[in-house]
Every structure is written in C-alpha cells, then in structure tokens.
Design a protein around this motif. Structure first.
Motif, PDB file in Angstrom:
ATOM      1  N   MET A 179      37.028  17.555  54.423  1.00 19.80           N
ATOM      2  CA  MET A 179      36.675  18.250  55.656  1.00 19.80           C
ATOM      3  C   MET A 179      35.956  19.561  55.355  1.00 19.80           C
ATOM      4  O   MET A 179      34.965  19.912  56.001  1.00 19.80           O
ATOM      5  CB  MET A 179      37.927  18.501  56.498  1.00 19.80           C
ATOM      6  CG  MET A 179      38.605  17.237  56.993  1.00 19.80           C
ATOM      7  SD  MET A 179      40.200  17.570  57.766  1.00 19.80           S
ATOM      8  CE  MET A 179      39.674  18.281  59.341  1.00 19.80           C
ATOM      9  N   GLN A 180      36.474  20.292  54.393  1.00 23.07           N
ATOM     10  CA  GLN A 180      35.850  21.575  54.048  1.00 23.07           C
ATOM     11  C   GLN A 180      34.430  21.388  53.539  1.00 23.07           C
ATOM     12  O   GLN A 180      33.571  22.253  53.749  1.00 23.07           O
ATOM     13  CB  GLN A 180      36.711  22.302  53.020  1.00 23.07           C
ATOM     14  CG  GLN A 180      38.046  22.772  53.584  1.00 23.07           C
ATOM     15  CD  GLN A 180      38.985  23.321  52.536  1.00 23.07           C
ATOM     16  OE1 GLN A 180      38.815  23.086  51.333  1.00 23.07           O
ATOM     17  NE2 GLN A 180      39.991  24.060  52.973  1.00 23.07           N
ATOM     18  N   ALA A 181      34.164  20.235  52.920  1.00 25.92           N
ATOM     19  CA  ALA A 181      32.807  19.948  52.452  1.00 25.92           C
ATOM     20  C   ALA A 181      31.838  19.746  53.608  1.00 25.92           C
ATOM     21  O   ALA A 181      30.613  19.834  53.424  1.00 25.92           O
ATOM     22  CB  ALA A 181      32.817  18.711  51.550  1.00 25.92           C
ATOM     23  N   LEU A 182      32.366  19.475  54.810  1.00 27.25           N
ATOM     24  CA  LEU A 182      31.517  19.265  55.983  1.00 27.25           C
ATOM     25  C   LEU A 182      31.127  20.572  56.678  1.00 27.25           C
ATOM     26  O   LEU A 182      30.331  20.555  57.622  1.00 27.25           O
ATOM     27  CB  LEU A 182      32.244  18.364  56.988  1.00 27.25           C
ATOM     28  CG  LEU A 182      32.509  16.926  56.528  1.00 27.25           C
ATOM     29  CD1 LEU A 182      33.364  16.197  57.549  1.00 27.25           C
ATOM     30  CD2 LEU A 182      31.200  16.184  56.283  1.00 27.25           C
ATOM     31  N   ALA A 183      31.690  21.698  56.249  1.00 30.06           N
ATOM     32  CA  ALA A 183      31.369  22.981  56.874  1.00 30.06           C
ATOM     33  C   ALA A 183      29.876  23.250  56.767  1.00 30.06           C
ATOM     34  O   ALA A 183      29.307  23.277  55.663  1.00 30.06           O
ATOM     35  CB  ALA A 183      32.159  24.107  56.220  1.00 30.06           C
ATOM     36  N   GLY A 184      29.214  23.409  57.908  1.00 27.64           N
ATOM     37  CA  GLY A 184      27.785  23.673  57.922  1.00 27.64           C
ATOM     38  C   GLY A 184      26.928  22.447  57.694  1.00 27.64           C
ATOM     39  O   GLY A 184      25.692  22.553  57.650  1.00 27.64           O
ATOM     40  N   ASP A 185      27.549  21.270  57.558  1.00 27.56           N
ATOM     41  CA  ASP A 185      26.798  20.031  57.318  1.00 27.56           C
ATOM     42  C   ASP A 185      26.127  19.592  58.613  1.00 27.56           C
ATOM     43  O   ASP A 185      26.792  19.270  59.597  1.00 27.56           O
ATOM     44  CB  ASP A 185      27.753  18.952  56.810  1.00 27.56           C
ATOM     45  CG  ASP A 185      27.032  17.734  56.276  1.00 27.56           C
ATOM     46  OD1 ASP A 185      25.852  17.864  55.917  1.00 27.56           O
ATOM     47  OD2 ASP A 185      27.651  16.654  56.233  1.00 27.56           O
ATOM     48  N   ALA A 186      24.796  19.569  58.642  1.00 29.06           N
ATOM     49  CA  ALA A 186      24.062  19.276  59.866  1.00 29.06           C
ATOM     50  C   ALA A 186      24.125  17.792  60.214  1.00 29.06           C
ATOM     51  O   ALA A 186      24.134  16.927  59.333  1.00 29.06           O
ATOM     52  CB  ALA A 186      22.611  19.709  59.726  1.00 29.06           C
ATOM     53  N   ILE A 187      24.189  17.501  61.524  1.00 30.95           N
ATOM     54  CA  ILE A 187      24.152  16.144  62.045  1.00 30.95           C
ATOM     55  C   ILE A 187      22.842  15.960  62.812  1.00 30.95           C
ATOM     56  O   ILE A 187      22.467  16.816  63.618  1.00 30.95           O
ATOM     57  CB  ILE A 187      25.352  15.888  62.980  1.00 30.95           C
ATOM     58  CG1 ILE A 187      26.659  15.891  62.170  1.00 30.95           C
ATOM     59  CG2 ILE A 187      25.197  14.560  63.730  1.00 30.95           C
ATOM     60  CD1 ILE A 187      27.889  15.698  63.022  1.00 30.95           C
ATOM     61  N   ASP A 188      22.151  14.872  62.549  1.00 29.03           N
ATOM     62  CA  ASP A 188      20.930  14.544  63.280  1.00 29.03           C
ATOM     63  C   ASP A 188      21.314  14.117  64.699  1.00 29.03           C
ATOM     64  O   ASP A 188      22.031  13.136  64.895  1.00 29.03           O
ATOM     65  CB  ASP A 188      20.196  13.410  62.566  1.00 29.03           C
ATOM     66  CG  ASP A 188      18.863  13.060  63.216  1.00 29.03           C
ATOM     67  OD1 ASP A 188      18.543  13.631  64.295  1.00 29.03           O
ATOM     68  OD2 ASP A 188      18.150  12.210  62.659  1.00 29.03           O
TER      69      ASP A 188
END
Length: 388
Positions: A229-238
């Motif tokens: 989950m922490q790796a998804l911080a700031g991870d952009a979604i199209d």
C-alpha cells in the motif's frame, strides 16, 4: 494514569454538545440544499443516492482489531481488546455519479459491528459505530455559514454539463499540481475536481472534525501500513475509463489484502486545538496521532452490482450512528446530524429498509442469506430489486 498525564489532555464537557447561535436556521437551510441534491439524482438515476459520496469504488469486508491500550486511549469502543467485524466503503465526494475524470476528494466510511456502549439518540436500532474519513487533514470550511455557501454551489452544479465538469477538473488538476510543486495545496481546487489522480490505497484519511473520545476529545486518522500500500503513495491512475478507480481497487484486492492503522490525536488544549473551528489543523507536535486499532481487509471481490445493491443502496453511514462515547463535536457536525437523517429517510422511503446488521455475515455461515457476490439467494434487503 498518573495525575500529570491525565492533566495533559483536554476533558470532554457535556456543554460541547449544545447548539449555539443561529444553528437551527442554518440546519434548516443546509437540509434544504442537501435534499435538492438527493431529489435531483433520484429523478435522473432512479436511485436514491447519498447527497455526498454517492459513487463507491470499493465495498469491503474488514475486521478491526483493538489491542490493549494505555488509559487515555482505552476509551469508548477501544476500551478493551476486541476484534470487530466491519464494512469499509471507499468513495468520492459528489452527490451525482460522475466519470472518474472528474477527480474529487476521496472518502472512507468505516462501520464496526456489535460494539458495546450507550447509543446516541437516533442510533438505538443499531449496535454499530461509524467513522467517516476523507483524504485531507482538515475540513474546507471553518463554520456552518461557510459550509452552506460551498454546498449551495455544489447543489447548483449537480447533474449539469458533465463534459464541462471534466474540463474544469482537468484545469483544476493542473493548477493543483503547480501549487503542490511549490509546497502548497488547495482544498478548494481539489473539491472542484483538482484531486490528484493517485491510488486511493496510498493515501491517509482523516475524520477532519473532532469526536468525543470517552473522557477526552480526538480526531482520527487511517494510515496504510503494508509495503504494498505504501508503494502506491503518489502512484498515478489513468482516468480515461469512467470507473478507473473501481477497476484499480478491484485489481488490487483480487490479489492482495490491505492493512491500515486507525490512530487518534488527543486534544491537549481547547485554545490551540479548537473544537468549533472545523478548518483548524491540530499540531501533531503537541499531540501526535497514536495507534488505537488495526483495520485488515483480506483479498476479495472489491465491488460488484450485488454488493452495491446491499451497501450503496441498503446502508446509510453517519458519524451520528454510534455510541455516546464517540459523539461528533463542533458546529459542522451538529448541523449535519439532521441532514444525514433526512437524506437517509428519503432513501429508505424509496428504496426500502436499510440493512442494520453486517451484510457479510452470510459469507461465514449465518442463516437467511448467502454470498453477496452471487451463488445463491441475494442478501438484498426487502423491497429492493436484486442486482444483475
């Protein structure tokens, strides 16, 4: 708890629950505005939607584990170690069902089932506790008058020119990106569609407004703690797809579980950590957020039409559905109480009685219903059509 530690935290006082000034008039007007949103979406969608947070992106079975806590945190439903069955609903803020390209703030509604404690007025039919959180630490209006102004604008734009909303959202996201590169952010831009299109599971969520916390006063925070989950911080979604967030969450929960820490920030000074100003951010140096429970979600179907029929159409969430020990505080929450009730009454009148127990109980062998996602009789409440 030593006297020195006890004196460190502000004490809850019954006078904090009292109405002030022109709140009755504000409450009435606020109710009119929110019901205008609900009636508009009823006419357009044929479904009685929430006035805010109408669109869900994940509807999840969860468990909430409360450990042994120090006395100042062992309050209300967190007073003793326990493990509660729970529902977690991830959503976005508008009251109409918009494509995800209109990128708005996100929220999590968390309901714990079978909790002990004296109920709040209007919540005696339930044995649950709701906490509503959004992905920003403070509310975007300090008081009821400012809140009402923003809601009037929202009501006027409900279900109008969705393509224009998408264009405005794209412009607002660009302006928000520029602002954040300079070290700032704007809750107003985010509310207009400028929410950065990042993954909801990488974000931290807040109650924003205070609650009674047993003998004390607190704001709550929900923080992702697993490495995935922490790796998804700031991870952009199209956001090209209308339901891009739902697809991203569905893909994640098909393969992974999730875990958050629920944390409380205790008020240490009513002057420096005010209860009535909902836009005031409490200083974490004075009082850091401290863990009070762990929220776990196993891999599962994150969203389905059947789940939506039960939870979206068949449940109403409100911080006023809970126990006296976690009473919502401040003018904003006092004003919202009757509006939540009016909206939910409108929805029940048109969609049938709400579910009062855990909708996932059927998945674990309880009688009377079965899996929410098919394979047997639906747990859709009476008077509500089965999902297809």
């Amino acid at each position: 708890m030593p006297a020195a530690d006890a004196d460190r935290y502000a004490r809850y006082d019954e006078r904090m629950a009292e109405s002030r000034g022109d709140e009755p008039e504000l409450e009435l007007e606020l109710g009119h505005v929110l019901m205008e949103i609900v009636r508009t979406t009823w006419q357009d969608e044929g479904r009685a939607l929430r006035a805010v947070h109408a669109k869900s992106h994940a509807l999840l079975e969860a468990e909430v584990e409360v450990p042994a806590l120090p006395p100042e945190l062992a309050q209300g439903v967190f007073a003793t170690p326990a493990c509660y069955r729970a529902v977690l609903r991830i959503s976005t803020t508008p009251g109409d069902l918009l494509p995800d390209r209109v990128s708005t703030p996100r929220g999590i509604a968390l309901r714990l089932f079978d909790v002990p404690g004296e109920r709040l007025d209007g919540a005696h039919h339930l044995r649950s506790q709701d906490f509503l959180l959004v992905n920003a630490p403070r509310f975007n209006a300090p008081d009821g008058h400012a809140f009402l102004r923003s809601l009037r604008l929202l009501a006027k734009t409900t279900d109008r020119v969705p393509r224009t909303k998408q264009l405005v959202s794209a412009i607002a996201r660009g302006a928000e990106r520029t602002l954040e590169t300079l070290g700032g952010e704007s809750s107003a831009l985010k509310a207009m569609g400028g929410q950065p299109p990042v993954h909801p599971l990488g974000e931290t969520y807040f109650t924003q407004v205070p609650h009674r916390f047993g003998a004390h006063i607190a704001r709550l925070q929900l923080v992702p703690v697993t490495p995935a989950m922490q790796a998804l911080a700031g991870d952009a979604i199209d956001l090209a797809d209308d339901d891009a967030l739902r697809a991203a969450l569905g893909d994640y929960f098909a393969r992974h579980g999730a875990e958050w820490e629920l944390r409380a920030q205790l008020c240490t000074s009513l002057e420096e950590m005010p209860v009535e100003d909902a836009s005031a951010e409490w200083d974490t140096r004075r009082s850091p957020y401290r863990t009070i429970a762990t929220v776990r979600v196993a891999p599962q179907t994150a969203w389905s039409e059947a789940r939506s029929a039960v939870i979206d159409d068949g449940m109403g969430f409100s911080p006023w559905l809970g126990v006296q020990a976690h009473r919502p505080l401040g003018q904003i929450m006092r004003l919202r109480r009757r509006t939540y009730e009016r909206s939910q009454a409108f929805r029940e009148d048109r969609m049938g009685p709400f579910v009062t127990g855990c909708p996932f109980a059927a998945m674990h062998g309880s009688t009377g219903s079965r899996d929410l996602d098919g394979g047997g009789p639906s747990v859709v409440p009476p008077n509500r059509p089965e999902a297809t």
